[in-house]
Structure formats: C-alpha cells, structure tokens
Write a protein that holds these residues in place. Structure first.
Motif, PDB file in Angstrom:
ATOM      1  N   GLU A  89      -5.542  -2.765   5.178  1.00  0.00           N
ATOM      2  CA  GLU A  89      -5.952  -2.585   6.918  1.00  0.00           C
ATOM      3  C   GLU A  89      -6.004  -1.369   7.975  1.00  0.00           C
ATOM      4  O   GLU A  89      -4.850  -0.414   6.714  1.00  0.00           O
ATOM      5  CB  GLU A  89      -5.557  -2.981   7.307  1.00  0.00           C
ATOM      6  N   PHE A  90      -7.155  -1.093   8.372  1.00  0.00           N
ATOM      7  CA  PHE A  90      -7.789   0.618   8.192  1.00  0.00           C
ATOM      8  C   PHE A  90      -7.854   0.150  10.248  1.00  0.00           C
ATOM      9  O   PHE A  90      -7.554  -0.566  11.136  1.00  0.00           O
ATOM     10  CB  PHE A  90      -8.943   0.931   7.520  1.00  0.00           C
ATOM     11  N   ALA A  91      -8.465   1.212  10.602  1.00  0.00           N
ATOM     12  CA  ALA A  91      -8.616   1.422  12.249  1.00  0.00           C
ATOM     13  C   ALA A  91      -9.413   0.061  12.654  1.00  0.00           C
ATOM     14  O   ALA A  91     -10.504   0.053  11.865  1.00  0.00           O
ATOM     15  CB  ALA A  91      -8.912   2.904  12.387  1.00  0.00           C
ATOM     16  N   GLU A  92      -9.598  -0.048  13.533  1.00  0.00           N
ATOM     17  CA  GLU A  92     -10.065  -1.069  14.328  1.00  0.00           C
ATOM     18  C   GLU A  92     -10.624  -2.096  13.460  1.00  0.00           C
ATOM     19  O   GLU A  92     -11.224  -3.273  13.719  1.00  0.00           O
ATOM     20  CB  GLU A  92     -11.165  -0.372  14.388  1.00  0.00           C
ATOM     21  N   GLY A  93      -8.951  -2.630  12.990  1.00  0.00           N
ATOM     22  CA  GLY A  93      -9.114  -3.983  12.632  1.00  0.00           C
ATOM     23  C   GLY A  93      -9.859  -4.498  10.990  1.00  0.00           C
ATOM     24  O   GLY A  93      -9.635  -5.194  10.860  1.00  0.00           O
ATOM     25  N   LYS A  94     -10.295  -3.524  10.387  1.00  0.00           N
ATOM     26  CA  LYS A  94     -11.114  -2.913  10.021  1.00  0.00           C
ATOM     27  C   LYS A  94     -10.822  -3.346   8.561  1.00  0.00           C
ATOM     28  O   LYS A  94      -9.451  -2.695   8.316  1.00  0.00           O
ATOM     29  CB  LYS A  94     -11.825  -1.753   9.334  1.00  0.00           C
ATOM     30  N   THR A  95     -11.137  -3.914   7.312  1.00  0.00           N
ATOM     31  CA  THR A  95     -10.372  -4.495   5.920  1.00  0.00           C
ATOM     32  C   THR A  95     -11.065  -4.346   5.243  1.00  0.00           C
ATOM     33  O   THR A  95     -11.815  -3.736   4.850  1.00  0.00           O
ATOM     34  CB  THR A  95      -9.309  -5.542   5.887  1.00  0.00           C
ATOM     35  N   ALA A  96     -10.147  -4.201   3.627  1.00  0.00           N
ATOM     36  CA  ALA A  96     -11.301  -4.265   2.486  1.00  0.00           C
ATOM     37  C   ALA A  96     -10.409  -4.738   1.580  1.00  0.00           C
ATOM     38  O   ALA A  96      -9.179  -5.352   1.338  1.00  0.00           O
ATOM     39  CB  ALA A  96     -11.204  -2.499   1.535  1.00  0.00           C
ATOM     40  N   ASP A  97     -11.304  -4.877   0.455  1.00  0.00           N
ATOM     41  CA  ASP A  97     -10.451  -5.108  -0.674  1.00  0.00           C
ATOM     42  C   ASP A  97      -9.339  -4.987  -1.672  1.00  0.00           C
ATOM     43  O   ASP A  97      -8.322  -5.086  -1.395  1.00  0.00           O
ATOM     44  CB  ASP A  97     -11.188  -6.099  -2.074  1.00  0.00           C
ATOM     45  N   PHE A  98      -9.872  -3.908  -1.696  1.00  0.00           N
ATOM     46  CA  PHE A  98      -8.340  -3.087  -2.477  1.00  0.00           C
ATOM     47  C   PHE A  98      -9.067  -1.652  -1.728  1.00  0.00           C
ATOM     48  O   PHE A  98     -10.162  -1.305  -1.697  1.00  0.00           O
ATOM     49  CB  PHE A  98      -8.232  -3.254  -3.298  1.00  0.00           C
ATOM     50  N   SER A  99      -7.683  -0.517  -2.372  1.00  0.00           N
ATOM     51  CA  SER A  99      -7.811   0.676  -2.062  1.00  0.00           C
ATOM     52  C   SER A  99      -7.218   1.442  -3.230  1.00  0.00           C
ATOM     53  O   SER A  99      -6.798   0.982  -3.845  1.00  0.00           O
ATOM     54  CB  SER A  99      -7.138   1.067  -1.212  1.00  0.00           C
ATOM     55  N   LEU A 100      -8.329   2.820  -3.503  1.00  0.00           N
ATOM     56  CA  LEU A 100      -7.764   2.971  -4.969  1.00  0.00           C
ATOM     57  C   LEU A 100      -8.298   4.490  -4.394  1.00  0.00           C
ATOM     58  O   LEU A 100      -8.204   5.351  -3.465  1.00  0.00           O
ATOM     59  CB  LEU A 100      -8.841   2.853  -5.808  1.00  0.00           C
ATOM     60  N   LEU A 101      -7.106   5.831  -5.012  1.00  0.00           N
ATOM     61  CA  LEU A 101      -7.069   6.517  -5.056  1.00  0.00           C
ATOM     62  C   LEU A 101      -7.906   7.742  -6.119  1.00  0.00           C
ATOM     63  O   LEU A 101      -7.826   7.126  -7.498  1.00  0.00           O
ATOM     64  CB  LEU A 101      -5.314   7.529  -5.575  1.00  0.00           C
ATOM     65  N   VAL A 102      -8.509   8.468  -5.752  1.00  0.00           N
ATOM     66  CA  VAL A 102      -9.333   9.196  -6.342  1.00  0.00           C
ATOM     67  C   VAL A 102      -8.840  10.437  -6.852  1.00  0.00           C
ATOM     68  O   VAL A 102      -8.683  11.286  -5.793  1.00  0.00           O
ATOM     69  CB  VAL A 102     -10.584   9.076  -5.566  1.00  0.00           C
ATOM     70  N   PRO A 103      -9.302  10.853  -7.484  1.00  0.00           N
ATOM     71  CA  PRO A 103      -7.938  12.264  -8.291  1.00  0.00           C
ATOM     72  C   PRO A 103      -8.941  13.348  -7.068  1.00  0.00           C
ATOM     73  O   PRO A 103      -9.181  13.894  -7.423  1.00  0.00           O
ATOM     74  CB  PRO A 103      -8.204  12.495  -9.679  1.00  0.00           C
ATOM     75  N   GLY A 104      -7.227  14.385  -6.729  1.00  0.00           N
ATOM     76  CA  GLY A 104      -7.620  14.974  -6.077  1.00  0.00           C
ATOM     77  C   GLY A 104      -7.660  14.498  -4.326  1.00  0.00           C
ATOM     78  O   GLY A 104      -8.272  15.795  -3.546  1.00  0.00           O
ATOM     79  N   GLU A 105      -7.947  13.197  -4.013  1.00  0.00           N
ATOM     80  CA  GLU A 105      -7.670  13.708  -2.604  1.00  0.00           C
ATOM     81  C   GLU A 105      -6.823  12.968  -2.281  1.00  0.00           C
ATOM     82  O   GLU A 105      -6.215  12.494  -3.306  1.00  0.00           O
ATOM     83  CB  GLU A 105      -8.506  11.708  -2.591  1.00  0.00           C
ATOM     84  N   THR A 106      -6.479  13.215  -0.830  1.00  0.00           N
ATOM     85  CA  THR A 106      -5.024  12.679  -0.428  1.00  0.00           C
ATOM     86  C   THR A 106      -5.773  11.465   0.042  1.00  0.00           C
ATOM     87  O   THR A 106      -6.661  10.977   1.020  1.00  0.00           O
ATOM     88  CB  THR A 106      -4.907  13.760   1.061  1.00  0.00           C
ATOM     89  N   PRO A 107      -4.780  10.433  -0.342  1.00  0.00           N
ATOM     90  CA  PRO A 107      -4.616   8.518   0.511  1.00  0.00           C
ATOM     91  C   PRO A 107      -4.664   8.846   1.232  1.00  0.00           C
ATOM     92  O   PRO A 107      -3.543   8.993   2.529  1.00  0.00           O
ATOM     93  CB  PRO A 107      -3.947   8.333   0.078  1.00  0.00           C
TER      94      PRO A 107
END
Length: 111
Positions: A89-107
């Motif tokens: 779950e993200f801000a404002e009640g938004k969701t996604a199927d899954f989240s992933l970590l892209v190398p070099g990015e901060t989750p």
C-alpha cells in the motif's frame, strides 16, 4: 500435480468443473508448481492468507492471481530484480500487485 497445486485444488471452486481443465498439461503443472513454491517461500504469510483463497476461488480469480505471480516470478528470475513486497500500500490508498527493488535505487517505504 505437485504439493502446492494439490493444496490449492483441494476445496477449490474450479477443480471439479467439467469445462475447466487446469492445468491442461504436465509441463504447465510443473511450471505453476515451481512459481507457487517460489511464492510460498518468499511470501509465506501472503500465500497462506489471501493468495491461496484467491487461487481456490473462481477460474477468473485463479487466473488473475497466477498472472500476478507469473509476472513477479519472471521479473525476479529473468531480470534479477528483487520482489520486495506483495500487494503493498502506498500513499492515498494506492496499491500495486508487488513492489521490487531496482539495483542502485532506494526502496520506497511501505505505509
């Protein structure tokens, strides 16, 4: 069928359906089993919670859930991105199927 698919088929709404031949071939069964084993080890709480009940539901719910698992499995196994959360779950009640970590990015922090 392997142990994960057998567990899902037991008590499902589609296992006894005359027109539903899921999985239709052994190689499909083996592939689905491999993805379910991966998912159940990576996200055990989610697997034994909402996901297994969705997989046991209607053929449409089963297929939609498998599509999400297949996408996550593919992104992680083929491209090496780490799947970090299931249905975050993200801000404002938004969701996604899954989240992933892209190398070099901060989750992003989960809410």
């Amino acid at each position: 069928m392997g142990p994960c698919l057998s567990e899902i088929a037991t008590g499902s709404r589609w296992a006894e359906a005359e027109n539903d031949k899921f999985p239709s071939r052994q190689q499909w069964s083996d592939g689905f089993e491999q993805m379910l084993v991966w998912f159940s080890r990576k996200f055990p709480a989610e697997y034994h919670g909402r996901v297994i009940s969705r997989l046991r539901s209607t053929p449409r719910a089963r297929d939609e859930t498998f599509a999400e698992i297949i996408a996550a499995y593919f992104v992680e196994s083929a491209y090496g991105y780490t799947v970090t959360a299931w249905e975050p779950e993200f801000a404002e009640g938004k969701t996604a199927d899954f989240s992933l970590l892209v190398p070099g990015e901060t989750p992003l922090p989960e809410l």
